[in-house]
Design a protein around this motif. Structure first.
Motif, PDB file in Angstrom:
ATOM      1  N   ARG A   3     -20.654 -43.095   7.043  1.00 13.01           N
ATOM      2  CA  ARG A   3     -19.949 -42.084   6.227  1.00 13.01           C
ATOM      3  C   ARG A   3     -18.443 -42.349   6.216  1.00 13.01           C
ATOM      4  NH1 ARG A   3     -22.484 -36.678   8.725  1.00 13.01           N
ATOM      5  NH2 ARG A   3     -20.754 -35.712   7.550  1.00 13.01           N
ATOM      6  N   ILE A   4     -17.923 -42.762   7.389  1.00 14.78           N
ATOM      7  CA  ILE A   4     -16.489 -43.066   7.447  1.00 14.78           C
ATOM      8  C   ILE A   4     -16.157 -44.289   6.598  1.00 14.78           C
ATOM      9  CG2 ILE A   4     -14.632 -43.857   8.997  1.00 14.78           C
ATOM     10  CD1 ILE A   4     -15.975 -42.154  11.189  1.00 14.78           C
ATOM     11  N   LYS A   5     -17.015 -45.319   6.670  1.00 12.38           N
ATOM     12  CA  LYS A   5     -16.784 -46.531   5.883  1.00 12.38           C
ATOM     13  C   LYS A   5     -16.780 -46.244   4.391  1.00 12.38           C
ATOM     14  CE  LYS A   5     -18.527 -50.022   9.123  1.00 12.38           C
ATOM     15  NZ  LYS A   5     -19.583 -51.029   9.386  1.00 12.38           N
ATOM     16  N   ALA A   6     -17.618 -45.277   3.981  1.00 11.72           N
ATOM     17  CA  ALA A   6     -17.680 -44.926   2.560  1.00 11.72           C
ATOM     18  C   ALA A   6     -16.356 -44.340   2.091  1.00 11.72           C
ATOM     19  CB  ALA A   6     -18.821 -43.941   2.325  1.00 11.72           C
ATOM     20  N   LYS A   7     -15.710 -43.576   2.972  1.00 11.81           N
ATOM     21  CA  LYS A   7     -14.440 -42.942   2.600  1.00 11.81           C
ATOM     22  C   LYS A   7     -13.251 -43.892   2.826  1.00 11.81           C
ATOM     23  CE  LYS A   7     -15.659 -38.081   3.288  1.00 11.81           C
ATOM     24  NZ  LYS A   7     -15.288 -36.805   3.938  1.00 11.81           N
ATOM     25  N   ASP A   8     -13.285 -44.610   3.949  1.00 12.87           N
ATOM     26  CA  ASP A   8     -12.179 -45.514   4.283  1.00 12.87           C
ATOM     27  C   ASP A   8     -12.740 -46.749   4.976  1.00 12.87           C
ATOM     28  OD1 ASP A   8      -9.913 -46.830   5.309  1.00 12.87           O
ATOM     29  OD2 ASP A   8      -8.792 -44.959   5.439  1.00 12.87           O
TER      30      ASP A   8
END
Length: 704
Positions: free
Chosen positions: A10-15
């Motif tokens: 989820r973090i990779k998707a945002k940043d």
């Protein structure tokens, strides 16, 4: 870990950038063992580039006003634009790493460029001077720059080519001896040890890349503050190596500590591949005895002085054909003119005259004593073809050693061409060096601090190593390799380079030393300079830095035999090789400052002058350097060649094939097909390197 993996996604998707960095850290944590060295791998260091021009897109810090003693603003900003307004050069900057945008306009002169360690860098070198006494010998090099970045630069020029690394890193005593993220690490810093380990680990990663995997050695000195942690760090960084620790006495009188007075320090040897400790002279074997230099070197023993006396200044007549002593002349009075002495046909008259300043000294023996020693074969004559003042050098066997011959402790083994005896010691020593060194020559005060003072005067450097201690440490691993490449990336006062030059003199070797140091100004001097309104980058500041004030002058003085004030250096080298310090060394050295460039500038040949020294170093740091882009489209140097215009390849190939010394060819092209076509025409002994692809690819990575 499934929940953690989901959160990471989820973090990779945002940043993606932050997500990837978190994934790396989690991988490190999960890989940690229950036993072994566990420490916090702190946010990588960053380095302030005082001499780097501020450009759009740079990361920078805002400096305090000149003369201010306030702590600098540690926040990072980015330059969005630069512009001129009246007589001021200004920059619009934006704060990095904060959710709320903050911008301001400041003078460019109040900004300093910062390189973070996760950033890719594209380094070059700018020459700041050279010393040349070694004719066609390879050059020793000194690089002024942040050692982590300089090590990165060497991965392009020397990956897998270094035979020995000797380093004397900060001992982390709590004194102001090293910085982390541009702050001194104090003794009360709770993370002092883990910061030091993180600092060292990052550099050892590059050390491992540079060392020859087949056979090489890493030598690290340390004291009791970090000895145990360093040992574990070395085991984890070099799991395939053999590691052993030495205890070495450097201060027999001891230095203050809370409990015991410390007399020694520790040396870790990391043996890689087939590297091993060679045997010393074994029991029952023989070792040649060293002779004393006949000409006095101390000014107290000069001609006409009370200590020197009138009986020890006289001519020694040497036959020009046989190179043997024919006659020893009568002593001259202090007022006598040496040009009035009688001439002897076929002989040259040699007086004890110092070469550097033609100062009249004295011989170490009176005429009768020298005649007696000569008649018994205890005087040795050596030619010195490059000197008109001292065309011959004389040595003699001391009285205690002559007595040992009479007592059967030493014995004669054959004669040299000049009639002198070869005297050997048959007793030998233990077959291997031990792990406990207690040698007079390793005393840091007499042969580190005092020797440095003789070389460069009152310029102070804290705790320089004994020259002979470093020489002995290196002899074990490169003594049998006359072409060894030695690296010291915590160079400090330049003792390692000095030791390598002494080793070369002893066996006519062509070892090279690469020394890396920064131009850090001491903490006390910084305070004084700040109060005067100076900053890093100002000439008034930089002249007091370690590299410019200590390292470069010391290496130059060692080679030339002359102090920075232009006076011959007093005294003699001792122990393994005794001769006047003023004789210097037949060596070459060049000094460089690390520079930083953009990939675009490199690819368009706009940074060639700064890349040129790296090409020269990659080809062996020998002979002529191609410093400018050749107008005819190609150029051939002593050890390498450069082709810029591929349409001139046919005329370029001819001199390359004709040369017996070229080992490397650099070809500038983006066309792989044409590159391969030219490579097929090159001799098999020549290594082809494609520019600038190989250079750019080498530096297109970030710290792990």
């Amino acid at each position: 870990m499934s929940r953690l993996t989901e959160l990471l996604s989820r973090i990779k998707a945002k940043d993606p950038k932050i997500g990837n960095e978190l994934a790396k850290e989690i991988k490190v944590l999960s890989a940690r063992r229950q036993f072994g060295l566990n420490f916090e791998r702190h946010k990588p260091e960053n380095v302030e580039l005082a001499n780097r021009e501020v450009r759009r897109g740079d990361k920078i810090r805002v400096l305090p006003q000149r003369g201010s003693t306030k702590n600098s603003d540690k926040r990072l900003w980015q330059v969005k634009d630069t512009f001129k307004k009246k007589n001021d050069h200004l920059a619009t900057i934006e704060l990095l790493g904060h959710d709320v945008a903050e911008t301001q306009v400041v003078k460019v002169e109040d900004l300093i460029v910062v390189a973070e360690f996760q950033d890719s860098i594209y380094p070059g070198l700018i020459s700041t001077g050279k010393v040349e006494k070694g004719k066609d010998k390879p050059y020793n090099t000194v690089i002024n720059g942040e050692n982590y970045h300089a090590l990165k630069a060497l991965t392009f020029t020397h990956k897998g080519k270094i035979d020995a690394i000797y380093i004397d890193p900060p001992y982390n005593t709590g004194a102001k001896d090293w910085k982390y993220n541009n702050d001194y690490v104090e003794s009360d810093d709770h993370y002092r040890h883990s910061k030091w380990l993180a600092f060292m680990e990052r550099r050892l990663v590059f050390a491992k890349k540079l060392l020859n995997p087949s056979c090489s050695v890493l030598i690290v000195t340390i004291d009791e503050k970090e000895i145990n942690r360093l040992g574990l760090l070395l085991e984890q960084s070099f799991p395939e190596a053999q590691i052993q620790m030495i205890s070495s006495v450097i201060n027999p009188k001891g230095t203050g500590r809370a409990l015991f007075s410390r007399t020694d320090e520790y040396i870790y040897y990391v043996f890689i591949g087939s590297a091993k400790v060679p045997d010393k002279v074994g029991k029952g074997e023989e070792k040649e005895v060293r002779w004393r230099y006949l000409r006095r070197t101390d000014d107290e023993s000069a001609r006409g002085t009370k200590k020197g006396g009138p009986a020890q200044f006289y001519p020694i007549y040497v036959n020009k054909n046989t190179h043997k002593i024919e006659v020893i002349g009568e002593p001259l009075k202090p007022e006598d003119d040496i040009s009035k002495i009688k001439n002897i046909n076929g002989c040259v008259a040699v007086f004890p005259i110092r070469e550097k300043d033609e100062h009249h000294m004295n011989w170490g023996l009176t005429k009768p004593s020298l005649e007696k020693a000569l008649s018994k074969g205890f005087v040795r004559v050596s030619r010195k073809e490059d000197s008109q003042i001292q065309p011959y050098v004389f040595s003699y066997l001391t009285a205690p050693n002559i007595k040992k011959i009479d007592n059967g402790i030493l014995y004669k083994k054959g004669q040299r061409e000049d009639g002198s005896w070869i005297v050997v010691d048959p007793s030998g020593k233990s077959s291997r060096p031990t792990t406990n060194w207690n040698e007079k020559s390793h005393e840091a005060g007499a042969y580190g601090t005092s020797l440095l003072k003789a070389l460069i005067g009152k310029r102070k450097f804290p705790f320089p190593k004994s020259l002979y201690a470093v020489e002995d440490a290196l002899r074990i691993v490169v003594g049998e390799n006359k072409e060894a490449k030695v690296l010291d990336f915590f160079s400090g006062s330049g003792t390692t380079a000095h030791a390598v030059m002494r080793l070369n003199r002893q066996d006519n070797g062509e070892r090279q030393c690469i020394s890396i140091t920064n131009n850090e100004v001491s903490a006390d001097e910084q305070k004084a300079l700040i109060k005067k309104g100076f900053r890093a980058g100002d000439p008034e500041w930089e002249k007091w830095g370690i590299c410019d004030y200590i390292t470069k002058p010391r290496i130059e003085a060692a080679i030339t035999g002359v102090t920075p004030q232009g006076k011959p250096i007093e005294g003699e080298y001792k122990f393994n090789d005794e001769f006047p310090i003023s004789d210097g060394f037949n060596e070459n050295a060049e000094f460089f400052t690390l520079s930083y460039h953009t990939p675009l500038a490199v690819n368009h040949n706009l940074a060639f002058k700064q890349i040129a020294p790296l090409l020269w170093m990659k080809a062996g740091s020998r002979g002529k350097r191609i410093q400018e882009l050749p107008e005819r489209g190609w150029e051939v140097a002593d050890s390498y060649a450069l082709l810029v215009d591929l349409d001139k390849s046919s005329e370029f190939i001819k001199p390359v094939k004709a040369s017996k010394s070229i080992t490397m060819v650099f070809i500038v092209t983006n066309d792989d097909r044409r590159f391969q076509a030219i490579v097929r025409q090159l001799p098999e002994s020549v290594e082809p390197v494609r520019l600038y692809e190989s250079y750019l690819k080498n530096f297109q990575f970030t710290i792990e």
